[in-house]
Each structure stands twice: as C-alpha cells, then as structure tokens.
Design a protein around this motif. Structure first.
Motif, PDB file in Angstrom:
ATOM      1  N   ALA A 147       0.828  -1.208   0.000  1.00  0.00           N
ATOM      2  CA  ALA A 147       0.000   0.000   0.000  1.00  0.00           C
ATOM      3  C   ALA A 147       0.864   1.261   0.000  1.00  0.00           C
ATOM      4  CB  ALA A 147      -0.934  -0.007   1.210  1.00  0.00           C
ATOM      5  N   GLU A 148       2.001   1.217   0.685  1.00  0.00           N
ATOM      6  CA  GLU A 148       2.903   2.371   0.665  1.00  0.00           C
ATOM      7  C   GLU A 148       3.406   2.641  -0.748  1.00  0.00           C
ATOM      8  OE1 GLU A 148       6.039   1.604   3.386  1.00  0.00           O
ATOM      9  OE2 GLU A 148       4.796   1.838   5.181  1.00  0.00           O
ATOM     10  N   THR A 149       3.638   1.574  -1.512  1.00  0.00           N
ATOM     11  CA  THR A 149       4.133   1.726  -2.877  1.00  0.00           C
ATOM     12  C   THR A 149       3.040   2.202  -3.828  1.00  0.00           C
ATOM     13  OG1 THR A 149       5.798   0.000  -2.543  1.00  0.00           O
ATOM     14  CG2 THR A 149       5.180   0.490  -4.828  1.00  0.00           C
ATOM     15  N   LEU A 150       1.849   1.612  -3.705  1.00  0.00           N
ATOM     16  CA  LEU A 150       0.774   1.903  -4.652  1.00  0.00           C
ATOM     17  C   LEU A 150       0.005   3.178  -4.302  1.00  0.00           C
ATOM     18  CD1 LEU A 150      -0.754  -1.656  -5.230  1.00  0.00           C
ATOM     19  CD2 LEU A 150       1.002  -0.464  -6.567  1.00  0.00           C
ATOM     20  N   ASP A 151       0.058   3.594  -3.043  1.00  0.00           N
ATOM     21  CA  ASP A 151      -0.651   4.786  -2.594  1.00  0.00           C
ATOM     22  C   ASP A 151      -2.137   4.739  -2.964  1.00  0.00           C
ATOM     23  OD1 ASP A 151      -1.017   7.284  -1.451  1.00  0.00           O
ATOM     24  OD2 ASP A 151      -0.523   8.357  -3.303  1.00  0.00           O
ATOM     25  N   PRO A 152      -2.872   3.707  -2.509  1.00  0.00           N
ATOM     26  CA  PRO A 152      -4.287   3.606  -2.871  1.00  0.00           C
ATOM     27  C   PRO A 152      -5.130   4.646  -2.158  1.00  0.00           C
ATOM     28  CG  PRO A 152      -3.747   1.965  -1.239  1.00  0.00           C
ATOM     29  CD  PRO A 152      -2.441   2.632  -1.604  1.00  0.00           C
ATOM     30  N   ALA A 153      -6.277   4.930  -2.739  1.00  0.00           N
ATOM     31  CA  ALA A 153      -7.213   5.840  -2.078  1.00  0.00           C
ATOM     32  C   ALA A 153      -7.746   5.210  -0.803  1.00  0.00           C
ATOM     33  CB  ALA A 153      -8.355   6.185  -3.021  1.00  0.00           C
ATOM     34  N   THR A 154      -7.981   3.894  -0.834  1.00  0.00           N
ATOM     35  CA  THR A 154      -8.388   3.169   0.361  1.00  0.00           C
ATOM     36  C   THR A 154      -7.599   1.864   0.440  1.00  0.00           C
ATOM     37  OG1 THR A 154     -10.201   1.988  -0.730  1.00  0.00           O
ATOM     38  CG2 THR A 154     -10.732   4.108   0.280  1.00  0.00           C
TER      39      THR A 154
END
Length: 291
Positions: A73-80
């Motif tokens: 998630a840190e890499t992809l930076d998702p909205a949620t």
C-alpha cells in the motif's frame, strides 16, 4: 505517488470518456480514479515485525503495520486500503469473514491462504518433536507416508477446491478487481537443514521442502485457473530459516533472533514479497495500458 496501476486505470477511464462524450464536450483532466485495495489471508500476510503487531478490536485478528500488504500500500498509494488479513486464517475463515471487506468498487485484492488448511503449525510441531530424538533419520516422512499414502500430499490436494471457492467468492464480490494470489516464502532449504536450530531431521528436510513446493504449485494452478495473477516467493533459495546470518533470513526460526514471529516472515521477507507483488501489479498495469 502516482503508481503504474493507477495510471492504467486512469487511461482506461479516459478512453471510456472519449468514446461516450461528444468531441466538443471532451475535457482532459489530471484526475485519477481511486484505487481501492483489500488484503486477505493468513499470518504469512498479516504478521511482520513483532513490535508492530496489534490486535484488531473488531475481529480479534492479529496484524502488523509493516506486513507485505501494508508495504504494498505504501508503494501503490491507494485511495483506500483495507487489511482484512488474520493470523491463523483458513480458507473457510476467509469466506465467512474476510471477503466481506470487498465491494464492486474494489480494484485490487491480494490473497495468501492454504498453509493452515494443510496444518502448517501441527506439521512443524510434530516433525520438530520427532527430529529432536532422530536428527539423522526421516521420522516425519515415515509417519506421514506410512501405509503407502502421502498424507500431506492428500491434504494439499484437498485444499485445492477450497481455494477455488475463495477465489470464486472474491470474483463475485469484486467483479472488476485484479486478484493477486501470493504463495509462501521458503521455510527450509532443499536439503540438510540446520538441526538443532530448526529441529527437523536431515532426512525430513527435502520431504518437507517438497510439501511446501507442492502447496505453492497447487495454489498457483488454482490462481491461474481462476484468471488471477500468481506470485511465488518460494522459488528463491538462500533465505530460509536455516541461514546462519540473521539478516539473510526471510523466514525466522523457531527461536526468533530477529524481531519476527517464530517460523514466520521477517521484515526483510515481507519487504521482498511486497516488492514481488508490486512488480506483478506494475506488469499488469503496463499490459492494460498498452493492450
């Protein structure tokens, strides 16, 4: 951070707009569709550095803030980002509780499951106990293959339809999501082992390593059959629980030297898995963008 995955989604959304709206009304914006990521699975997905473990007050599930889903998630930076992983989970538990976190808007799902269905913990306990009194033999293999039937191979085969059911449920709840199924990091080396640090008899090491490779192969086959992407972190050797240099271990031994749970991924192991999954997601995004 603008990830390749989100760029691919943005390109797809922009193409749909250009096709649906008259030319005079077209307007190019820099907005990206939100990426909604949900992580599912057992302790090989949920646990990380032991000092970052916490218990979810709603579910009682133990997770870490630096497990591979969190690192991804840190890499992809998702909205949620929803971490529904749970230490000790089996396929039935994923179906009964974890997949409830999915919605039709979910874009990405990661899944690590199957190890507890074949009895990872009980196998390790039984084989470790047997190895303490017979370090050079193969008491564990003898036990699980007595009568001419490999009981652990049968357990792996019996888990296949359970994984099919989980993947079908994921697809039903999140019909447009990219599903990435992740196998297990290698626990033992191909041969010899490191008795008594990991008290598995020398003769049992190749047998148990083979069981894990069989499990990863089966999981990969079921993922492919379901149209999911499979990532196999168990292909790499030289980072198992028997490595003498602690920083080379991706899985800790039964008596932790590093800040990790016994016989579970270390921080380096979870980081490695996150990198593999990120690479798989980037490849899928590039294919979607150019395809």
């Amino acid at each position: 951070m603008r990830s390749p995955w989100r760029l691919a989604l943005a390109a797809t959304g922009l193409l749909g707009t250009l096709l649906a709206v008259p030319p005079a009304a077209n307007a190019v914006t820099d907005e990206e569709p939100p990426l909604e990521y949900v992580a599912l699975g057992d302790s090989y997905a949920s646990l990380g550095t032991a000092s970052t473990h916490y218990t979810d007050p709603e579910t009682g599930c133990v997770r870490a803030t630096d497990n591979y889903p969190a690192r991804l998630a840190e890499t992809l930076d998702p909205a949620t980002f929803t971490d529904a992983t749970c230490a000790g989970a089996v396929t039935g538990g994923v179906l009964s509780s974890q997949t409830a976190a999915l919605t039709p808007d979910t874009d990405l799902v990661t899944l690590t499951i199957g190890g507890n269905d074949i009895g990872f913990g009980s196998i390790a306990a039984a084989c470790g106990a047997a190895g303490m009194t017979n370090p050079l033999g193969s008491p564990c293999e003898d036990r699980f293959t007595s009568g001419g039937t490999d009981q652990l191979a049968d357990r792996v085969a019996a888990t296949a339809p359970k994984i099919d059911a989980v993947l079908a449920d994921i697809r039903a709840r999140a019909p447009h999501a990219r599903i990435v199924v992740v196998g297990y990091l290698r626990i033992l080396p191909p041969a010899l082992g490191c008795w008594p640090f990991v008290p598995i008899s020398v003769g049992d090491v190749p047998y148990l390593d083979g069981v894990q490779r069989r499990l990863n192969t089966m999981i990969g086959d079921r993922a492919t059959a379901a149209g999911a992407t499979f990532v196999n972190p168990g292909e790499t050797t030289g980072h198992d629980a028997c490595q003498l240099l602690p920083w080379r271990r991706w899985v800790e031994g039964p008596v932790p030297v590093l800040d990790a749970a016994p016989m579970h991924p270390t921080a380096a192991g979870q980081a490695h898995v996150a990198g593999l999954v990120a690479g798989a997601v980037e490849t899928a995004a590039t294919t979607a963008e150019t395809g």
